[in-house]
Design a protein around this motif. Structure first.
Motif, PDB file in Angstrom:
ATOM      1  N   MET A   1      45.424  49.753  85.219  1.00 28.84           N
ATOM      2  CA  MET A   1      44.735  50.217  86.405  1.00 28.84           C
ATOM      3  C   MET A   1      44.434  51.718  86.307  1.00 28.84           C
ATOM      4  O   MET A   1      43.306  52.127  86.407  1.00 28.84           O
ATOM      5  N   ILE A   2      45.451  52.558  86.115  1.00 26.99           N
ATOM      6  CA  ILE A   2      45.209  53.998  85.984  1.00 26.99           C
ATOM      7  C   ILE A   2      44.415  54.293  84.717  1.00 26.99           C
ATOM      8  O   ILE A   2      43.575  55.182  84.694  1.00 26.99           O
ATOM      9  N   TYR A   3      44.653  53.516  83.659  1.00 29.59           N
ATOM     10  CA  TYR A   3      43.908  53.685  82.409  1.00 29.59           C
ATOM     11  C   TYR A   3      42.411  53.504  82.663  1.00 29.59           C
ATOM     12  O   TYR A   3      41.589  54.315  82.226  1.00 29.59           O
ATOM     13  N   ASP A   4      42.055  52.455  83.384  1.00 27.37           N
ATOM     14  CA  ASP A   4      40.639  52.188  83.666  1.00 27.37           C
ATOM     15  C   ASP A   4      40.027  53.280  84.534  1.00 27.37           C
ATOM     16  O   ASP A   4      38.879  53.678  84.324  1.00 27.37           O
ATOM     17  N   LEU A   5      40.783  53.770  85.502  1.00 23.81           N
ATOM     18  CA  LEU A   5      40.283  54.826  86.372  1.00 23.81           C
ATOM     19  C   LEU A   5      40.051  56.113  85.575  1.00 23.81           C
ATOM     20  O   LEU A   5      38.992  56.743  85.698  1.00 23.81           O
ATOM     21  N   ILE A   6      40.998  56.486  84.741  1.00 25.61           N
ATOM     22  CA  ILE A   6      40.839  57.699  83.929  1.00 25.61           C
ATOM     23  C   ILE A   6      39.693  57.533  82.948  1.00 25.61           C
ATOM     24  O   ILE A   6      38.882  58.448  82.742  1.00 25.61           O
ATOM     25  N   ARG A   7      39.568  56.380  82.339  1.00 26.40           N
ATOM     26  CA  ARG A   7      38.500  56.144  81.374  1.00 26.40           C
ATOM     27  C   ARG A   7      37.113  56.191  82.029  1.00 26.40           C
ATOM     28  O   ARG A   7      36.152  56.623  81.419  1.00 26.40           O
ATOM     29  N   SER A   8      37.027  55.765  83.275  1.00 30.79           N
ATOM     30  CA  SER A   8      35.725  55.784  83.960  1.00 30.79           C
ATOM     31  C   SER A   8      35.444  57.123  84.650  1.00 30.79           C
ATOM     32  O   SER A   8      34.321  57.367  85.087  1.00 30.79           O
ATOM     33  N   ASN A   9      36.436  57.995  84.729  1.00 31.60           N
ATOM     34  CA  ASN A   9      36.259  59.316  85.340  1.00 31.60           C
ATOM     35  C   ASN A   9      35.665  60.271  84.312  1.00 31.60           C
ATOM     36  O   ASN A   9      36.373  60.950  83.595  1.00 31.60           O
ATOM     37  N   ARG A  10      34.374  60.317  84.223  1.00 30.62           N
ATOM     38  CA  ARG A  10      33.670  61.159  83.260  1.00 30.62           C
ATOM     39  C   ARG A  10      33.093  62.381  83.964  1.00 30.62           C
ATOM     40  O   ARG A  10      32.992  62.418  85.181  1.00 30.62           O
ATOM     41  N   THR A  11      32.648  63.344  83.190  1.00 30.47           N
ATOM     42  CA  THR A  11      31.935  64.488  83.739  1.00 30.47           C
ATOM     43  C   THR A  11      30.461  64.114  83.846  1.00 30.47           C
ATOM     44  O   THR A  11      29.820  63.818  82.839  1.00 30.47           O
ATOM     45  N   TYR A  12      29.949  64.114  85.069  1.00 27.71           N
ATOM     46  CA  TYR A  12      28.540  63.792  85.320  1.00 27.71           C
ATOM     47  C   TYR A  12      27.792  65.065  85.674  1.00 27.71           C
ATOM     48  O   TYR A  12      28.306  65.911  86.411  1.00 27.71           O
ATOM     49  N   ARG A  13      26.577  65.179  85.160  1.00 28.82           N
ATOM     50  CA  ARG A  13      25.769  66.366  85.407  1.00 28.82           C
ATOM     51  C   ARG A  13      24.435  66.044  86.093  1.00 28.82           C
ATOM     52  O   ARG A  13      23.676  66.946  86.387  1.00 28.82           O
ATOM     53  N   ARG A  14      24.181  64.771  86.317  1.00 30.89           N
ATOM     54  CA  ARG A  14      22.979  64.359  87.048  1.00 30.89           C
ATOM     55  C   ARG A  14      23.401  63.342  88.101  1.00 30.89           C
ATOM     56  O   ARG A  14      24.176  62.430  87.821  1.00 30.89           O
ATOM     57  N   PHE A  15      22.858  63.523  89.307  1.00 33.73           N
ATOM     58  CA  PHE A  15      23.301  62.744  90.466  1.00 33.73           C
ATOM     59  C   PHE A  15      22.104  62.190  91.230  1.00 33.73           C
ATOM     60  O   PHE A  15      20.994  62.679  91.105  1.00 33.73           O
ATOM     61  N   GLU A  16      22.376  61.193  92.052  1.00 34.24           N
ATOM     62  CA  GLU A  16      21.393  60.675  93.013  1.00 34.24           C
ATOM     63  C   GLU A  16      21.474  61.614  94.215  1.00 34.24           C
ATOM     64  O   GLU A  16      22.243  61.378  95.146  1.00 34.24           O
ATOM     65  N   GLN A  17      20.703  62.675  94.186  1.00 32.63           N
ATOM     66  CA  GLN A  17      20.798  63.737  95.190  1.00 32.63           C
ATOM     67  C   GLN A  17      20.577  63.236  96.608  1.00 32.63           C
ATOM     68  O   GLN A  17      21.173  63.755  97.554  1.00 32.63           O
ATOM     69  N   HIS A  18      19.754  62.213  96.776  1.00 31.42           N
ATOM     70  CA  HIS A  18      19.437  61.690  98.111  1.00 31.42           C
ATOM     71  C   HIS A  18      20.581  60.865  98.715  1.00 31.42           C
ATOM     72  O   HIS A  18      20.540  60.539  99.893  1.00 31.42           O
TER      73      HIS A  18
END
Length: 190
Positions: A1-18
Motif C-alpha cells: 500500500m505505502i509502496y504503491d503510494l510512494i511509487r505513484s508520487n512523482r514530481t509533476y510540472r504540468r497541470f490541468e490548471q482549470h
C-alpha cells in the motif's frame, strides 16, 4: 500500500490548471505536515496557502522550473499549478529546521497523491522577490514552495542506463522519464 503510494508520487510540472484545488484541501494537506515529526518537537514550520489566480500569479514567476530541461521554461498558461503551499521557517521559534521541511513536504505530497493530485517541490525560488511580493515579514524564512494540481503529464520511472546519467528528460510524446538507481547500487556492505 505505502509502496504503491510512494511509487505513484512523482514530481509533476504540468497541470490541468482549470481544475481547482480549494483551500480546504490545502488545509488538509498542511494538517498532515503538522502531525508529522519535528526536530525537538519545536514545530517551527508555518505555511502560506494559495489557490486564487491573483496570488498564484505572484508565485509562479518566482519559481525555477526543471533545470535539466534546458529548452523548457515552465508550464504554459493552462498547464500551471492550481495551488501552492509556501513552507516557511519561523526564526523566532528555531533556526534549525534541518530535516523538518523534508518530512513535511513528503507528508503533503503523499497526501496530495492520495487525493489524485500531483505536486512539484521547489527549492529553486527567487525567495527575496517572493517575500517582497507577498510581504512576508523577516522573521520567516522561505524554505520550499510546493506547486499542486491535477497532473497533466505522464511520468515514468526507469533504471539508470550504462552511462550513469541521472538527468530526467521528455520524449517526443511529452512523457517525462526519471532515471532511478538500482536498489543494489544503494546498498553498501563493509
Amino acid at each position: 500500500m505505502i509502496y504503491d503510494l510512494i511509487r505513484s508520487n512523482r514530481t509533476y510540472r504540468r497541470f490541468e490548471q482549470h481544475v481547482p484545488v480549494d483551500r480546504g484541501t490545502l488545509e488538509e494537506l498542511v494538517d498532515l505536515a503538522r502531525l508529522s515529526s519535528s526536530g525537538g518537537n519545536l514545530q517551527a514550520l508555518k505555511y502560506i496557502l494559495s489557490c486564487g489566480e491573483e496570488r498564484n500569479g505572484l508565485i509562479f514567476p518566482r519559481l525555477r522550473w526543471a533545470g535539466y530541461l534546458k529548452d523548457w521554461h515552465g508550464p504554459e498558461e493552462g498547464e500551471r499549478p492550481a495551488a501552492y503551499i509556501i513552507m516557511l521557517g519561523d526564526k523566532e521559534i528555531s533556526s534549525h529546521y534541518s530535516w523538518d521541511h523534508g518530512i513535511a513536504c513528503q507528508s503533503i505530497l503523499l497526501g496530495a497523491c492520495e487525493k489524485g493530485l500531483g505536486g512539484c517541490m521547489f527549492g529553486a525560488v527567487d525567495k527575496k522577490g517572493l517575500a517582497e511580493d507577498l510581504r512576508i515579514p523577516d522573521r520567516y524564512e522561505i524554505l520550499v514552495v510546493i506547486a499542486l494540481g491535477k497532473p497533466k503529464e505522464r511520468v515514468v520511472l526507469e533504471e539508470i542506463g550504462d552511462s550513469g546519467d541521472v538527468k530526467y528528460w521528455r520524449d517526443a510524446d511529452g512523457v517525462h522519464h526519471v532515471p532511478k538507481r538500482k536498489l543494489q547500487d544503494l546498498l553498501l556492505d563493509f
